[in-house]
Design a protein around this motif. Sequence first.
Motif, PDB file in Angstrom:
ATOM      1  N   UNK A 106      30.659  28.437  72.336  1.00  0.00           N
ATOM      2  CA  UNK A 106      30.937  28.068  70.955  1.00  0.00           C
ATOM      3  C   UNK A 106      31.539  26.875  70.787  1.00  0.00           C
ATOM      4  N   UNK A 107      31.137  25.952  69.877  1.00  0.00           N
ATOM      5  CA  UNK A 107      31.734  24.543  69.429  1.00  0.00           C
ATOM      6  C   UNK A 107      32.843  25.047  68.509  1.00  0.00           C
ATOM      7  N   UNK A 108      34.101  24.754  68.744  1.00  0.00           N
ATOM      8  CA  UNK A 108      35.173  24.862  67.702  1.00  0.00           C
ATOM      9  C   UNK A 108      35.862  23.779  67.185  1.00  0.00           C
ATOM     10  N   UNK A 109      36.398  23.947  66.170  1.00  0.00           N
ATOM     11  CA  UNK A 109      37.388  22.915  65.545  1.00  0.00           C
ATOM     12  C   UNK A 109      38.553  23.345  65.131  1.00  0.00           C
ATOM     13  N   UNK A 110      39.739  22.722  64.986  1.00  0.00           N
ATOM     14  CA  UNK A 110      41.166  23.260  64.807  1.00  0.00           C
ATOM     15  C   UNK A 110      41.197  24.154  63.224  1.00  0.00           C
ATOM     16  N   UNK A 111      40.175  23.243  62.455  1.00  0.00           N
ATOM     17  CA  UNK A 111      40.284  23.804  60.808  1.00  0.00           C
ATOM     18  C   UNK A 111      39.533  25.112  60.812  1.00  0.00           C
ATOM     19  N   UNK A 112      38.855  25.794  61.763  1.00  0.00           N
ATOM     20  CA  UNK A 112      37.994  27.047  61.443  1.00  0.00           C
ATOM     21  C   UNK A 112      38.227  27.846  62.417  1.00  0.00           C
ATOM     22  N   UNK A 113      38.357  29.334  61.826  1.00  0.00           N
ATOM     23  CA  UNK A 113      38.585  30.326  62.850  1.00  0.00           C
ATOM     24  C   UNK A 113      37.179  30.689  63.391  1.00  0.00           C
ATOM     25  N   UNK A 114      36.116  30.307  62.669  1.00  0.00           N
ATOM     26  CA  UNK A 114      34.831  30.552  63.197  1.00  0.00           C
ATOM     27  C   UNK A 114      34.395  29.315  64.038  1.00  0.00           C
ATOM     28  N   UNK A 115      33.329  29.616  64.847  1.00  0.00           N
ATOM     29  CA  UNK A 115      32.742  28.290  65.534  1.00  0.00           C
ATOM     30  C   UNK A 115      32.003  27.599  64.367  1.00  0.00           C
ATOM     31  N   UNK A 116      31.768  26.175  64.725  1.00  0.00           N
ATOM     32  CA  UNK A 116      30.926  25.475  63.648  1.00  0.00           C
ATOM     33  C   UNK A 116      29.487  25.276  64.310  1.00  0.00           C
ATOM     34  N   UNK A 117      29.337  26.002  65.487  1.00  0.00           N
ATOM     35  CA  UNK A 117      27.792  26.025  66.146  1.00  0.00           C
ATOM     36  C   UNK A 117      28.084  26.791  67.327  1.00  0.00           C
ATOM     37  N   UNK A 118      26.907  27.308  67.524  1.00  0.00           N
ATOM     38  CA  UNK A 118      26.849  28.144  68.764  1.00  0.00           C
ATOM     39  C   UNK A 118      25.833  27.335  69.599  1.00  0.00           C
ATOM     40  N   UNK A 119      26.097  26.993  70.836  1.00  0.00           N
ATOM     41  CA  UNK A 119      24.813  26.324  71.472  1.00  0.00           C
ATOM     42  C   UNK A 119      24.486  27.341  72.753  1.00  0.00           C
ATOM     43  N   UNK A 120      23.219  26.877  73.256  1.00  0.00           N
ATOM     44  CA  UNK A 120      22.850  27.802  74.428  1.00  0.00           C
ATOM     45  C   UNK A 120      22.982  26.803  75.783  1.00  0.00           C
ATOM     46  N   UNK A 121      23.766  27.562  76.721  1.00  0.00           N
ATOM     47  CA  UNK A 121      24.055  26.765  77.898  1.00  0.00           C
ATOM     48  C   UNK A 121      23.195  27.334  79.032  1.00  0.00           C
ATOM     49  N   UNK A 122      22.363  28.395  78.896  1.00  0.00           N
ATOM     50  CA  UNK A 122      21.810  28.998  80.060  1.00  0.00           C
ATOM     51  C   UNK A 122      20.589  30.130  79.537  1.00  0.00           C
ATOM     52  N   UNK A 123      19.530  30.165  80.188  1.00  0.00           N
ATOM     53  CA  UNK A 123      18.585  31.360  79.854  1.00  0.00           C
ATOM     54  C   UNK A 123      18.092  31.985  81.238  1.00  0.00           C
TER      55      UNK A 123
END
Length: 197
Positions: A64-81
């Motif tokens: 999850x890519x997060x920022x201090x201003x949001x409780x939700x992640x701003x984006x979820x990225x794939x790191x492996x399959x």
Amino acid sequence: MAAPTIQPGQIKTGPGRILYAPLGTAIPTFTAAASKITGTWTTWVEVGATEEGLTYTESTDTSDITVAESLYPVRTVTTGKSSRVAFTMSHVSDVNWKLAMNGGTITTSGTGVTKLNTYVPPLVGQEVRVMLGFLSLDEDEALIWPQVFNVGSVETGRGSFDAKHGLPVEFAAELPDPAVMTTPYKRWTSGSLAQGV
């Protein structure tokens, strides 16, 4: 609340045929006829009976890519399959043993009732990859994994009289030579499974 439309043909049960072949073997040219998949599995070998059929697992690792201003992640990225094809072969033949061990050599002497096969496992770095295929019992689904490698532990017990032996395998699907296929697997469907969009 409205009930869903039930499609009995899309509710699948039962096993199918599991086949394997050396890397570079021709992939069947599949067509559909009478809602069944047809194709010739030239030089592919069946593993025979299994304990509980085949299980295919595909998993995705994410971050999850997060920022201090949001409780939700701003984006979820794939790191492996990763993809795994697992089954336990009930036919403990020499060729299935070789499949489970990622290669090796079988030498034969004699014929008929005097035939004797000797298996020598591969040394580290001499293991080989193979191709795997699956055709459903109803012949309306086929899958090909063009490059796999057994990463599971092979444990075959020799126990009591009623304990059946088996060869468990867990193949990791790898990205194959792009001249063969550009994805780790491909799936074909016909009949009620071929819903499309």
